[in-house]
Design a protein around this motif. Structure first.
Motif, PDB file in Angstrom:
ATOM      1  N   ILE A   1       0.839  -1.204   0.000  1.00 56.04           N
ATOM      2  CA  ILE A   1       0.000   0.000   0.000  1.00 56.04           C
ATOM      3  C   ILE A   1       0.868   1.245   0.000  1.00 56.04           C
ATOM      4  CG2 ILE A   1      -1.698   1.305   1.352  1.00 56.04           C
ATOM      5  CD1 ILE A   1      -2.711  -1.492   2.348  1.00 56.04           C
ATOM      6  N   GLY A   2       1.942   1.249   0.795  1.00 60.37           N
ATOM      7  CA  GLY A   2       2.833   2.401   0.862  1.00 60.37           C
ATOM      8  C   GLY A   2       2.313   3.481   1.777  1.00 60.37           C
ATOM      9  N   LYS A   3       3.137   4.494   1.992  1.00 57.86           N
ATOM     10  CA  LYS A   3       2.770   5.592   2.871  1.00 57.86           C
ATOM     11  C   LYS A   3       1.617   6.371   2.259  1.00 57.86           C
ATOM     12  CE  LYS A   3       4.819   9.269   5.638  1.00 57.86           C
ATOM     13  NZ  LYS A   3       6.039  10.050   5.928  1.00 57.86           N
ATOM     14  N   ASN A   4       0.533   6.479   3.015  1.00 59.54           N
ATOM     15  CA  ASN A   4      -0.690   7.167   2.560  1.00 59.54           C
ATOM     16  C   ASN A   4      -1.203   6.595   1.240  1.00 59.54           C
ATOM     17  OD1 ASN A   4      -0.647   8.931   4.763  1.00 59.54           O
ATOM     18  ND2 ASN A   4       0.721  10.342   3.696  1.00 59.54           N
ATOM     19  N   GLY A   5      -0.930   5.275   0.997  1.00 57.01           N
ATOM     20  CA  GLY A   5      -1.444   4.623  -0.215  1.00 57.01           C
ATOM     21  C   GLY A   5      -0.686   4.992  -1.473  1.00 57.01           C
ATOM     22  N   ALA A   6       0.568   5.486  -1.344  1.00 59.42           N
ATOM     23  CA  ALA A   6       1.311   5.981  -2.518  1.00 59.42           C
ATOM     24  C   ALA A   6       1.566   4.876  -3.537  1.00 59.42           C
ATOM     25  CB  ALA A   6       2.632   6.596  -2.058  1.00 59.42           C
ATOM     26  N   ASN A   7       2.055   3.690  -3.077  1.00 59.43           N
ATOM     27  CA  ASN A   7       2.399   2.609  -4.017  1.00 59.43           C
ATOM     28  C   ASN A   7       1.170   2.081  -4.747  1.00 59.43           C
ATOM     29  OD1 ASN A   7       4.973   2.894  -3.070  1.00 59.43           O
ATOM     30  ND2 ASN A   7       4.949   1.089  -1.751  1.00 59.43           N
ATOM     31  N   ILE A   8       0.136   1.749  -3.977  1.00 59.44           N
ATOM     32  CA  ILE A   8      -1.038   1.123  -4.599  1.00 59.44           C
ATOM     33  C   ILE A   8      -1.769   2.097  -5.514  1.00 59.44           C
ATOM     34  CG2 ILE A   8      -2.844   1.598  -2.895  1.00 59.44           C
ATOM     35  CD1 ILE A   8      -2.018  -1.829  -4.391  1.00 59.44           C
ATOM     36  N   ASN A   9      -1.803   3.382  -5.140  1.00 56.96           N
ATOM     37  CA  ASN A   9      -2.452   4.383  -6.000  1.00 56.96           C
ATOM     38  C   ASN A   9      -1.697   4.557  -7.311  1.00 56.96           C
ATOM     39  OD1 ASN A   9      -4.498   4.878  -4.187  1.00 56.96           O
ATOM     40  ND2 ASN A   9      -3.441   6.551  -3.179  1.00 56.96           N
ATOM     41  N   ARG A  10      -0.352   4.474  -7.247  1.00 59.95           N
ATOM     42  CA  ARG A  10       0.448   4.580  -8.477  1.00 59.95           C
ATOM     43  C   ARG A  10       0.140   3.428  -9.415  1.00 59.95           C
ATOM     44  NH1 ARG A  10       4.609   1.994 -10.059  1.00 59.95           N
ATOM     45  NH2 ARG A  10       5.029   1.085  -8.014  1.00 59.95           N
ATOM     46  N   ILE A  11       0.051   2.211  -8.870  1.00 58.84           N
ATOM     47  CA  ILE A  11      -0.251   1.037  -9.703  1.00 58.84           C
ATOM     48  C   ILE A  11      -1.642   1.171 -10.324  1.00 58.84           C
ATOM     49  CG2 ILE A  11      -0.709  -1.455  -9.590  1.00 58.84           C
ATOM     50  CD1 ILE A  11       1.536  -1.597  -7.451  1.00 58.84           C
ATOM     51  N   LYS A  12      -2.626   1.622  -9.525  1.00 62.02           N
ATOM     52  CA  LYS A  12      -4.001   1.776 -10.041  1.00 62.02           C
ATOM     53  C   LYS A  12      -4.042   2.753 -11.212  1.00 62.02           C
ATOM     54  CE  LYS A  12      -6.533   0.799  -5.747  1.00 62.02           C
ATOM     55  NZ  LYS A  12      -7.352   1.407  -4.683  1.00 62.02           N
ATOM     56  N   GLU A  13      -3.372   3.911 -11.052  1.00 66.53           N
ATOM     57  CA  GLU A  13      -3.402   4.932 -12.101  1.00 66.53           C
ATOM     58  C   GLU A  13      -2.599   4.501 -13.324  1.00 66.53           C
ATOM     59  OE1 GLU A  13      -2.070   8.555 -10.369  1.00 66.53           O
ATOM     60  OE2 GLU A  13      -3.712   8.633  -8.900  1.00 66.53           O
ATOM     61  N   GLN A  14      -1.461   3.840 -13.102  1.00 62.91           N
ATOM     62  CA  GLN A  14      -0.585   3.468 -14.222  1.00 62.91           C
ATOM     63  C   GLN A  14      -1.220   2.395 -15.098  1.00 62.91           C
ATOM     64  OE1 GLN A  14       3.377   2.524 -12.942  1.00 62.91           O
ATOM     65  NE2 GLN A  14       4.021   1.703 -14.924  1.00 62.91           N
ATOM     66  N   TYR A  15      -1.864   1.402 -14.485  1.00 65.10           N
ATOM     67  CA  TYR A  15      -2.390   0.272 -15.245  1.00 65.10           C
ATOM     68  C   TYR A  15      -3.910   0.297 -15.390  1.00 65.10           C
ATOM     69  CZ  TYR A  15       2.325  -1.424 -14.292  1.00 65.10           C
ATOM     70  OH  TYR A  15       3.675  -1.535 -14.196  1.00 65.10           O
ATOM     71  N   LYS A  16      -4.558   1.340 -14.852  1.00 68.04           N
ATOM     72  CA  LYS A  16      -6.021   1.483 -14.960  1.00 68.04           C
ATOM     73  C   LYS A  16      -6.737   0.248 -14.420  1.00 68.04           C
ATOM     74  CE  LYS A  16      -5.316   5.344 -17.140  1.00 68.04           C
ATOM     75  NZ  LYS A  16      -5.397   6.598 -16.384  1.00 68.04           N
ATOM     76  N   VAL A  17      -6.368  -0.170 -13.219  1.00 65.93           N
ATOM     77  CA  VAL A  17      -6.963  -1.351 -12.602  1.00 65.93           C
ATOM     78  C   VAL A  17      -7.437  -1.002 -11.196  1.00 65.93           C
ATOM     79  CG1 VAL A  17      -5.572  -3.005 -13.903  1.00 65.93           C
ATOM     80  CG2 VAL A  17      -4.720  -2.129 -11.710  1.00 65.93           C
ATOM     81  N   SER A  18      -8.196  -1.940 -10.623  1.00 68.31           N
ATOM     82  CA  SER A  18      -8.624  -1.818  -9.231  1.00 68.31           C
ATOM     83  C   SER A  18      -7.970  -2.944  -8.446  1.00 68.31           C
ATOM     84  CB  SER A  18     -10.148  -1.918  -9.150  1.00 68.31           C
ATOM     85  OG  SER A  18     -10.567  -2.037  -7.816  1.00 68.31           O
TER      86      SER A  18
END
Length: 1199
Positions: free
Chosen positions: A449-466
């Motif tokens: 997930i990362g700090k404040n959701g940084a890692n998971i939010n990056r993956i969601k935006e980069q690959y357009k997935v949930s």
């Protein structure tokens, strides 16, 4: 909106002198100032038209009505006569109880209160504030400042609720309005009298209002009419229109119970005539419908019933309105599918058609869709499904969690349209959406997930997935990825790579004293930035300054972490690591020993660190699996600490040998034994500790043995032998008498279950009822079977040796013996292993043996004759039954008499029984005090023996206290009367009672002054201890002697200087009086001699004070004279054109102002002239009447 122009002298002069450029229309030359007409300058009022006004002209500027503004602040004034005043001491008006009460009321209500004393000594009260504040304040003032009277008014009981009103609002309004307290008896009280407390005037008002309410209700009537429930819809009509029309026509209120309520009573209320008229109309409708209507029954699927009923029953009302037929539906919780139609024969056909049409008007369809697609079908914030429901509002769409179906419900056509749209959405989503699931260890979730959701939010935006990561509470490692097929695969790959990277990571702790952390970080973070740039894969964490920790944590790939640590130590900031010959070393100690080395709350490791001063020992975090322990400090101390730590670890390892053993969970209880007897024997012989799994452990068969190796091996061998014996299953039998079978199999085999649990799951089988066999079969491990047989034999011996013992205890004590929730009886049965049975309660006999009661408590009785309802039966072994009997009898309350003088009874009882209630609760007894008229010197105490003894002691101690108080009260009642001239009384009392309060406090006495109107106004009564009274009398006498030596002199001071001498809030004059030890009195406003000031005190001090006052007067008079002279020069001119020069109409000429000029004024008309201001006729003096000589244009004069 009208506007008002303000004409100032400056603007008028400016206008006349032509300073403003204005366009003047009309025939007036441009170089002349415009002179307005009288009508323009003074427009007429609307009710009287001005001369020359035309009909077509617009309304006057005065014609617009101004809406009156209701003031939010009101003022009420009321009077309290002298005879009704609660506080009548007028010696200190404005400073006594009345002022305190008013101040308290002002603070609590927010209203402003002013008190004034009338000539008749009555009290005038003015209350100002908002309406609700004024009403509340008025009510409190009347209650607290005015003596209260009370009266009763009797009205019928059924009218009381109308006086109370809804939620008590009417009663509150009435109390506020009349400033009274109205007490209405409770519904269960048979009394019809309402009690009113307040002032006489308020009582009369309240009584009048209550009688008016009752008189109004006397005109009303209530009728209850029972009619068959089936005919209620015909009386109510469609949408209740018929009953509403009936109510409007007759004026009566008609209440028909709703269809859901199984009541057939219709209630009609209102005026008697109206109720009678409505009753006749309803009966006529009922008789007519009963005669003309018939019924038919139809079967309709239960699932379709709700569509026939419709929202809030609207569909049934539609059918009733259209056809006049009532549709009777079975309850929704009933399984019946029969619907009854009631109406006239020719209308039943159309109604039946409508019923079938409504039943088939709605259809239900299910659409199959994968559960994971549901949220995409719904769309972000419900966008997708919202479009469908907006187009087709009558379709209800329902998604079920975890199920692959979507339910659609609504009109057939709209449901079909919605079904097509949803299927298209599903088809589209299946083409362009995919999902995958990957198992990731839960410990990595927060890093993903990362700090404040940084890692998971990056993956969601980069690959357009949930990406759905489970919560920690779910204890699941399943991560789900949904979205574009290509994006899903890429996101999955990246997540797996992140996990692999984290698995290869390691954590290293650098121990650096916190004071050097800033040195490593560097100015503005320069040094630590250099380290992070060189080792980007390593995360460096410094502790929070508030934690006072020395640990700097490095986390990242193993090789990079080691390089980073060396670089930080030797290149970036070597000083903290090299200072004072600091050394750091690592010791390898098995991780399982770490907790035992640390000790409870770190006591062991702390003792080593304290012994080896300056050494810091750091253990790796729990769960890391690392065996490395870091020791840091001065070189010599580090070696010492290392030696101690290894020695302690060796001792712990020797005594911490562990072995494991597998055994079926059902054997555990047998291995432990009854009360832990078996396992205790093994522990005592070997010295090893044996740990059985808890119910929450996953490994239920695992038994752990801990201790020295030799002891562990021996205990393991013994336990293995026991388990092996338990694995050898044998079958045995024994004979048990028929009469004991029931004991073992009753209560659903409770005893057999206990045997199985206690003896390794042994199976005990009793023969079936009617089998005529006494043989009982036991099957299980040999040792278990033998132990179970022995235990069954013990139970049989207990059963055969059981006896029944009867104990006679009066029924009224049974509840006390049982205790709260039967706790006392449960304790006796458990302690003595017996069964206790109480008899059935005999309510008829309860009244016969009930002893007389006084003060709500039971008085003791004389003799006791046991009855059936008094016999308690105890079953068990004879010796245990006897013990239980003794314990039961010990719980029977006893009664003892305590000699207490009749005079002290009321003090023991206390206010409202608080004293005696406290003693009863403290000692858990009943205390019976005889009625006052009997005048007995005895108090009876009832309860358990121990409690009664404690209560007797407590009661006797209380008697001693009361007797001591009586003696003290007698000593304090000594009184002395002394004569003091009344003129000294105010001085003895002092300002706000300061002097008299100090005397009372110093000598602990009570001092009473004579009331107003008493004959002997000079007598002062002092009461208290004799010695204190005498000392107080001497103190007052000494004060009076000093005051008698005092003299009073008058000095005349200019009244204009009085305020300056007194000062702000009397501060200056008080300081003066304290300085010269005198009393200075200034004249009241309106006094005959406003300049006379009286100074009282000793002759010398009076002379000095008068001299000082005269000096002050002289000083202040100079200031006053200067002020008045300056004010005379500063007065503004009476006209703006006179003398001032500024703002005159013609500054250059310096001549007199011309004033305000108008044309066509009334006094310019022929025969009229301007009024003469010096004439007494035109401007008469008040109080003199002068007859007018002629009529004036100003109208008739009124004086």
């Amino acid at each position: 909106m009208s506007s008002v122009a303000v004409l100032t002298p400056e603007s008028f002069a400016e206008h006349r002198s032509g300073l403003k450029d204005q366009e003047i229309t009309g025939c007036v030359p441009e170089d002349e100032a415009y002179i307005p007409t009288y009508l323009e300058a003074f427009p007429p009022l609307p009710e009287k038209g001005a001369p020359g006004e035309k009909a077509g002209e617009p309304a006057s500027v005065w014609g617009s009505k101004i809406r009156p503004i209701k003031a939010s602040v009101i003022t009420q004034v009321f009077h309290v006569p002298l005879e009704e005043r609660r506080y009548k001491d007028n010696s200190q008006f404005g400073e006594g109880e009345e002022a305190k009460v008013c101040l308290d009321i002002m603070q609590r209500t927010g209203a402003h209160i002013e008190l004034s004393l009338a000539k008749d000594q009555g009290l005038s009260i003015m209350v100002t504030g908002k309406l609700d504040s004024v009403m509340k304040a008025r009510k409190e003032i009347v209650a607290r400042l005015q003596t209260q009277a009370s009266a009763t008014v009797a009205i019928p009981k059924e009218h009381h609720r109308f006086v109370i009103g809804k939620n008590g609002e009417k009663l509150q309004e009435l109390e506020l309005k009349t400033a009274t307290k109205i007490a209405i008896p409770r519904p269960d009280d048979p009394s019809a009298n309402i009690r009113i407390t307040g002032t006489k005037e308020g009582i009369e008002k309240a009584r009048h209002e209550i009688l008016l309410i009752s008189a109004e209700q006397d005109k009303r009537a209530v009728e209850r009419l029972s009619l068959e429930k089936a005919f209620h819809p015909f009386i109510a009509g469609a949408y209740n229109r018929l009953v509403q029309e009936l109510s409007q026509e007759t004026g009566a209120r008609i209440s028909i119970p709703p269809p859901s309520l199984p009541k057939d009573e219709i209630v009609i209320t209102g005026e008697k005539e109206a109720v009678a008229l409505a009753l006749n109309r309803i009966r006529a409708i009922y008789e007519d419908k009963k005669r003309k209507t018939t019924t038919i029954s139809v079967e309709v699927k239960k699932s379709q019933h709700k569509y026939i009923i419709g929202p809030k029953g609207n569909t049934l009302q539609e059918i009733l309105e259209a056809t006049g037929v009532s549709v009777e539906m079975p309850p929704l919780d009933s399984s019946s599918e029969t619907i009854i139609l009631r109406g006239e024969p020719d209308k039943l056909g159309p109604a039946l058609t409508q019923v079938y049409a409504k039943a088939k008007s709605v259809m239900v369809v299910e659409v199959t869709a994968p559960a994971w697609l549901h949220r995409f079908i719904i769309g972000k914030k419900g966008q997708n499904i919202g479009r469908i429901t907006q187009q087709l509002p009558r379709v209800h769409i329902e998604f079920t969690d975890g199920e692959e179906r979507i339910s659609l419900e609504g009109p057939t056509e709209e449901v079909e349209q919605a079904q097509v749209q949803i299927q298209e959405i599903i088809k589209d989503l299946l083409v362009r959406m995919d999902y995958t699931e990957v198992i990731i260890d839960q410990r990595f979730h927060r890093h993903l997930i990362g700090k404040n959701g940084a890692n998971i939010n990056r993956i969601k935006e980069q690959y357009k997935v949930s990406v759905r990561i489970p919560q920690d509470s779910e204890r699941s490692g399943l991560v789900r990825i949904e979205g574009d097929p290509k994006g899903v695969q890429l996101a999955r790959r990246e997540l797996i790579e992140m996990v692999q990277r984290m698995e290869n990571e390691r954590t290293k702790d650098l121990i650096v004293e916190q004071k050097f952390h800033r040195t490593i970080i560097g100015q503005k973070g320069e040094k630590i930035k250099e380290v992070r740039d060189k080792f980007p894969e390593v995360i460096i964490n410094f502790p929070d300054p508030s934690q006072k920790s020395d640990i700097v944590q490095l986390r990242g790939p193993k090789n990079e972490v080691e390089k980073c640590a060396k670089f930080t130590i030797f290149s970036v900031c070597p000083f903290p690591f090299l200072q004072a010959n600091i050394k750091e070393t690592e010791v390898t100690i098995p991780a399982k020993l770490h907790n035992s080395l640390i000790g409870s709350k770190g006591c062991l490791v702390r003792s080593i660190m304290e012994d080896c001063g300056g050494v810091h020992i750091h253990f790796p975090s729990e769960g890391s699996g690392s065996d490395k322990v870091t020791i840091r400090g001065p070189a010599g101390e580090v070696e010492k600490a290392k030696k101690q730590l290894l020695q302690l670890a060796e001792e712990k390892q020797v005594n911490n040998f562990t072995a494991e053993l597998q055994a079926k969970p059902e054997y555990h209880k047998f291995l432990i034994g009854r009360g832990g007897a078996n396992i205790r024997r093994v522990r005592d012989r070997t010295g090893a500790r044996i740990i059985f799994p808890s119910p929450d452990d996953t490994e239920q068969e695992l038994i752990t043995i801990v201790g020295k190796e030799e002891a562990v091996r021996q205990a393991q061998k013994e336990l293995e032998s026991l388990v092996k014996n338990l694995d050898d299953v044998v079958e045995d039998s024994m004979v048990v008498d028929f009469r004991h079978h029931r004991h073992f199999v009753c209560r659903r085999g409770q005893v057999l279950r206990e045997l199985a649990e206690e003896y390794g799951g042994v199976t005990v089988s009793f023969p079936r009822t009617g089998a005529n066999s006494q043989r009982v079969t036991l099957k299980g491990a040999k040792d278990c079977v033998d132990a179970a047989k022995k235990r069954i034999q013990e139970i049989i011996e207990d059963l055969e040796s059981q006896v029944s013992v009867e104990v006679a205890i009066p029924q009224r004590y049974h509840r006390a013996i049982m205790g709260p929730k039967g706790c006392r009886i449960q304790y006796i049965t458990r302690e003595h292993e017996v069964q206790i049975k109480f008899p059935e309660r005999d309510d008829s006999a309860a009244g016969q043996d009930a002893p007389p009661q006084e003060n709500g408590d039971i008085s003791p009785e004389a003799e006791f004759a046991p009855r059936k309802c008094d016999i308690i039966t105890i079953c068990g072994r004879a010796e245990k039954c006897e013990l239980a009997k003794v314990a039961l009898l010990a719980l029977v309350p006893i009664t003892e008499d305590v000699e207490v003088s009749y005079e002290l009874h009321r003090y023991i009882i206390g206010q409202k029984g608080s004293g005696i209630r406290k003693m009863m609760e403290e000692y858990e007894v009943n205390i019976w005090v005889p009625q006052p008229e009997k005048q007995l010197d005895v108090i009876k105490v009832t309860g358990l023996v121990a409690n009664v003894e404690r209560a007797k002691q407590g009661l006797l101690e209380r008697v001693k206290e009361l007797q001591a108080e009586q003696e003290d009260r007698a000593l304090r009642s000594f009184k002395v009367t002394m004569s003091v001239d009344p003129k000294f009384h105010p001085k003895i009392i002092g300002r706000k009672g300061a002097v008299i309060s100090q005397i009372r406090k110093d000598y602990d006495v009570s001092i009473q002054f004579p009331d107003k109107g008493e004959e002997q106004q000079d007598l002062i009564v002092i009461s208290g201890y004799e010695r204190n009274v005498e000392e107080a009398r001497q103190a007052i006498q000494q004060l009076v002697s000093e005051w008698q030596e005092m003299v009073s002199q008058d000095v005349h001071l200019d009244p204009r200087t009085h305020a300056r001498i007194i000062g702000a809030r009397g501060k200056a004059i008080r300081k003066l009086m304290e300085e010269f030890k005198v009393d200075i009195r200034f004249p009241q406003p309106g006094a005959d001699e406003p300049d006379k000031v009286t100074v009282t005190g000793l002759p010398d001090t009076v002379d000095n004070a008068i001299d000082h006052l005269l000096n002050l007067e002289e000083e202040y008079l100079l200031s006053v004279t200067e002020t008045e002279t300056l004010a005379a020069y500063m007065k503004p001119p009476s006209r703006w054109g006179g003398g001032g020069g500024a703002g005159g109409m013609d500054d250059s000429s310096g001549g007199p102002a011309k004033g305000f000029v108008v044309r066509d004024a009334p006094w310019n008309a022929s025969g009229n002239k301007a009024p003469d201001m010096s004439s007494a006729e035109d401007f008469p003096t008040f109080g003199t009447g002068v007859a007018p000589k002629q009529a004036s244009a100003w109208g008739p004069k009124k004086f």
